[in-house]
Design a protein around this motif. Structure first.
Motif, PDB file in Angstrom:
ATOM      1  N   VAL A 191       0.841  -1.205   0.000  1.00  0.00           N
ATOM      2  CA  VAL A 191       0.000   0.000   0.000  1.00  0.00           C
ATOM      3  C   VAL A 191       0.872   1.250   0.000  1.00  0.00           C
ATOM      4  CG1 VAL A 191      -1.737   1.315   1.259  1.00  0.00           C
ATOM      5  CG2 VAL A 191      -1.922  -1.181   1.129  1.00  0.00           C
ATOM      6  N   LEU A 192       1.888   1.280   0.848  1.00  0.00           N
ATOM      7  CA  LEU A 192       2.768   2.439   0.929  1.00  0.00           C
ATOM      8  C   LEU A 192       3.500   2.682  -0.383  1.00  0.00           C
ATOM      9  CD1 LEU A 192       4.308   1.948   4.491  1.00  0.00           C
ATOM     10  CD2 LEU A 192       2.551   3.581   3.812  1.00  0.00           C
ATOM     11  N   ALA A 197      -3.683  -2.595  -5.648  1.00  0.00           N
ATOM     12  CA  ALA A 197      -4.356  -3.746  -6.255  1.00  0.00           C
ATOM     13  C   ALA A 197      -3.727  -5.049  -5.763  1.00  0.00           C
ATOM     14  CB  ALA A 197      -4.284  -3.655  -7.775  1.00  0.00           C
ATOM     15  N   GLU A 198      -2.402  -5.070  -5.674  1.00  0.00           N
ATOM     16  CA  GLU A 198      -1.707  -6.255  -5.163  1.00  0.00           C
ATOM     17  C   GLU A 198      -2.041  -6.463  -3.688  1.00  0.00           C
ATOM     18  OE1 GLU A 198       2.493  -6.363  -6.145  1.00  0.00           O
ATOM     19  OE2 GLU A 198       2.124  -4.963  -7.784  1.00  0.00           O
ATOM     20  N   ALA A 199      -2.111  -5.365  -2.930  1.00  0.00           N
ATOM     21  CA  ALA A 199      -2.443  -5.479  -1.511  1.00  0.00           C
ATOM     22  C   ALA A 199      -3.858  -6.017  -1.308  1.00  0.00           C
ATOM     23  CB  ALA A 199      -2.296  -4.111  -0.840  1.00  0.00           C
ATOM     24  N   GLU A 200      -4.793  -5.585  -2.156  1.00  0.00           N
ATOM     25  CA  GLU A 200      -6.164  -6.085  -2.084  1.00  0.00           C
ATOM     26  C   GLU A 200      -6.193  -7.596  -2.314  1.00  0.00           C
ATOM     27  OE1 GLU A 200      -9.075  -4.491  -1.599  1.00  0.00           O
ATOM     28  OE2 GLU A 200      -8.584  -2.359  -1.731  1.00  0.00           O
ATOM     29  N   ARG A 204      -7.284 -10.638   0.353  1.00  0.00           N
ATOM     30  CA  ARG A 204      -8.271 -11.691   0.073  1.00  0.00           C
ATOM     31  C   ARG A 204      -7.664 -13.065   0.332  1.00  0.00           C
ATOM     32  NH1 ARG A 204      -9.942  -7.864  -3.938  1.00  0.00           N
ATOM     33  NH2 ARG A 204      -8.376  -8.611  -5.402  1.00  0.00           N
ATOM     34  N   GLU A 205      -6.417 -13.254  -0.087  1.00  0.00           N
ATOM     35  CA  GLU A 205      -5.748 -14.538   0.123  1.00  0.00           C
ATOM     36  C   GLU A 205      -5.556 -14.816   1.614  1.00  0.00           C
ATOM     37  OE1 GLU A 205      -2.124 -14.217  -2.001  1.00  0.00           O
ATOM     38  OE2 GLU A 205      -3.042 -14.332  -4.002  1.00  0.00           O
ATOM     39  N   PRO A 323       7.138 -11.473  -3.620  1.00  0.00           N
ATOM     40  CA  PRO A 323       7.085 -10.001  -3.666  1.00  0.00           C
ATOM     41  C   PRO A 323       8.406  -9.401  -3.189  1.00  0.00           C
ATOM     42  CG  PRO A 323       5.179 -10.920  -2.509  1.00  0.00           C
ATOM     43  CD  PRO A 323       6.158 -12.039  -2.672  1.00  0.00           C
ATOM     44  N   PHE A 324       8.828  -8.346  -3.833  1.00  0.00           N
ATOM     45  CA  PHE A 324      10.071  -7.681  -3.424  1.00  0.00           C
ATOM     46  C   PHE A 324       9.972  -6.193  -3.728  1.00  0.00           C
ATOM     47  CE2 PHE A 324      10.759  -9.028  -7.819  1.00  0.00           C
ATOM     48  CZ  PHE A 324      11.203  -7.855  -8.415  1.00  0.00           C
TER      49      PHE A 324
END
Length: 467
Positions: A191-192, A197-200, A204-205, A323-324
């Motif tokens: 988010v930061l 979209a990836e954070a959303e 969910r996961e 993720p990186f």
């Protein structure tokens, strides 16, 4: 505690400001930002306040204050230069049970204005209980400098998910742990970084899979050339959130010590002809730790993507969907040159700069040396101490003058920084006598002549030689 810090919802609430000078204008800005319906009572007001009222549909009653001005108000601020008027506003407000603030008069205030750090919807208030507004503003600036602007976005993101998380995790303890991991971990970082979209998707996961869905993340962080003060705020924030920190010999111990106290520290240092941990093993270790759900910081000296092999380390992560993030750092050339008083470009000396790998490969420094003949270009060789004889010989062989200035900056930007200055013809002898140790940066070009007049760092002139 002289005051109880509270947050008031003032959207569309009627409020009265008595006084329209500079001080009143400052208070009006804050009240209007909160959504208040503001009425100003004053014989005259500033042009800025008049503009603010027009923009926010506020009202100005061009008259002296009377007690009837309090009718229908929910809060009142007195900001006139007349102490008697201010005292009258306070007396009338108290009689009606209205919260009142008399600017710069704490004894007549039932509430005060703190210094506010606005990361809407996240708000932080700093107050000295009216005793020292200047000190409160100073503290606000210090806190504000440490708090990323994107924290407001993170707060709004959490707000959107609050009810869904509460429904999925009715247990208070489980919900608190979930939010701690989300806000402080990979979701919060996404988010930061603007990747909502990836954070959303990650949220969910996590809600679907519970603890089994927790994945780690890797942060490739540029630690800068040595001085801990040169790290970015983002680099420090990620370092202090990491579960595991991998570092090498180019990272100053003071920077490693800034990691969270309970974080695991793993040394993966490499020196010439002595790789404590082979590069491929480092890559695989990052992958393994992330797959185990760890937040991993890989500290790199300087900038990860400038002779730092950062691209190699994240390639394996990308292949496995880990993720990186890559956090740039101040590269050694910039940091060491600045602390040594050597501008890499200068209108009178150099119009371009080139960063060059100076390390030996198969006992050779392999370059097309004909590219390096321009006298208006500064050359910066990284990791070139062992290859210095080859560098000096080859540059002269392609036409660079023997008296071309050369500087070696040893342990740049640290308390142990030392600068050795000579020429292509003399620098080898200086190095043989002074015995500098890695990490050492080599700067070649006329800009080195400026070192003596521009160097400011304590050790910057130690060991310097005339041209």
């Amino acid at each position: 505690m002289d005051y109880l810090p509270v947050c008031l919802r003032l959207q569309d609430a009627p409020m009265l400001l008595v006084g329209g000078g500079t001080v009143g204008t400052r208070k009006a800005r804050l009240l209007l930002r909160s959504g208040a319906r503001l009425t100003v009572v004053a014989p005259a007001i500033t042009a800025e306040l008049e503009q603010l009222l027009a923009e926010h549909s506020g009202q100005w009653r061009r008259a002296a204050y009377t007690g009837g001005d309090l009718d229908g108000q929910t809060l009142v601020v007195a900001a006139t230069p007349d102490a008697a008027v201010n005292a009258g506003v306070h007396r009338d407000a108290v009689a009606r049970g209205l919260p009142v603030n008399v600017v710069d008069t704490p004894a007549l205030c039932s509430f005060i204005f703190p210094a506010v750090i606005d990361r809407n919807p996240l708000l932080i208030a700093v107050s000295s209980s009216g005793t020292s507004p200047v000190l409160a503003r100073l503290v606000r600036r210090k806190v504000e400098a440490m708090l990323p602007a994107a924290y407001g976005r993170l707060a709004a993101f959490a707000g959107r998910w609050r009810e869904r998380v509460k429904t999925a995790l009715p247990n208070d303890t489980a919900r608190r742990l979930f939010w701690e991991q989300a806000v402080e971990g990979a979701i919060g970082e996404q988010v930061l970084a603007g990747r909502e979209a990836e954070a959303e998707q990650r949220m969910r996961e996590r809600l679907r899979d519970g603890a089994a869905g927790h994945r780690g993340e890797v942060y490739l962080v540029g630690a800068g050339p040595g001085d801990p003060d040169l790290m970015t705020f983002k680099a420090l924030r990620l370092l202090q959130s990491a579960d595991v920190v991998l570092y090498d010999r180019l990272v100053a111990p003071a920077i490693v010590d800034m990691a969270r106290r309970d974080a695991e520290r793993i040394y993966v240092g490499k020196a010439r002809s002595d790789h404590a941990v082979p590069q491929q093993a480092i890559n695989e270790q990052l992958l393994t730790l992330a797959q185990a759900g760890k937040r991993v910081v890989r500290l790199k000296g300087g900038d990860p993507f400038i002779f730092g092999r950062g691209g190699e380390e994240i390639a394996l992560l990308a292949q496995h969907g880990i993720p990186f993030q890559v956090v740039p750092g101040i590269t050694a050339a910039s940091g060491a040159a600045c602390y040594a008083g050597i501008p890499l470009t200068h209108r009178d000396h150099a119009q371009s700069v080139r960063f060059v790998a100076g390390y030996l490969k198969g006992d050779r420094v392999e370059h097309d040396w004909r590219q390096f003949t321009s006298t208006t270009e500064t050359l910066v060789f990284y990791m070139g101490l062992m290859g210095l004889p080859v560098i000096c010989r080859e540059l002269q062989a392609v036409g660079r003058a023997p008296d071309t200035p050369v500087a070696l900056v040893e342990r740049g930007t640290t308390e142990d920084q030392r600068v050795l200055v000579g020429t292509l013809a003399s620098i080898e002898g200086i190095v043989a006598r002074e015995q500098p140790r890695a990490p050492t940066l080599i700067i070649v070009g006329d800009v080195v002549r400026l070192h003596r007049e521009l160097a400011w760092f304590g050790e910057g002139k130690k060991g310097s030689e005339p041209f």
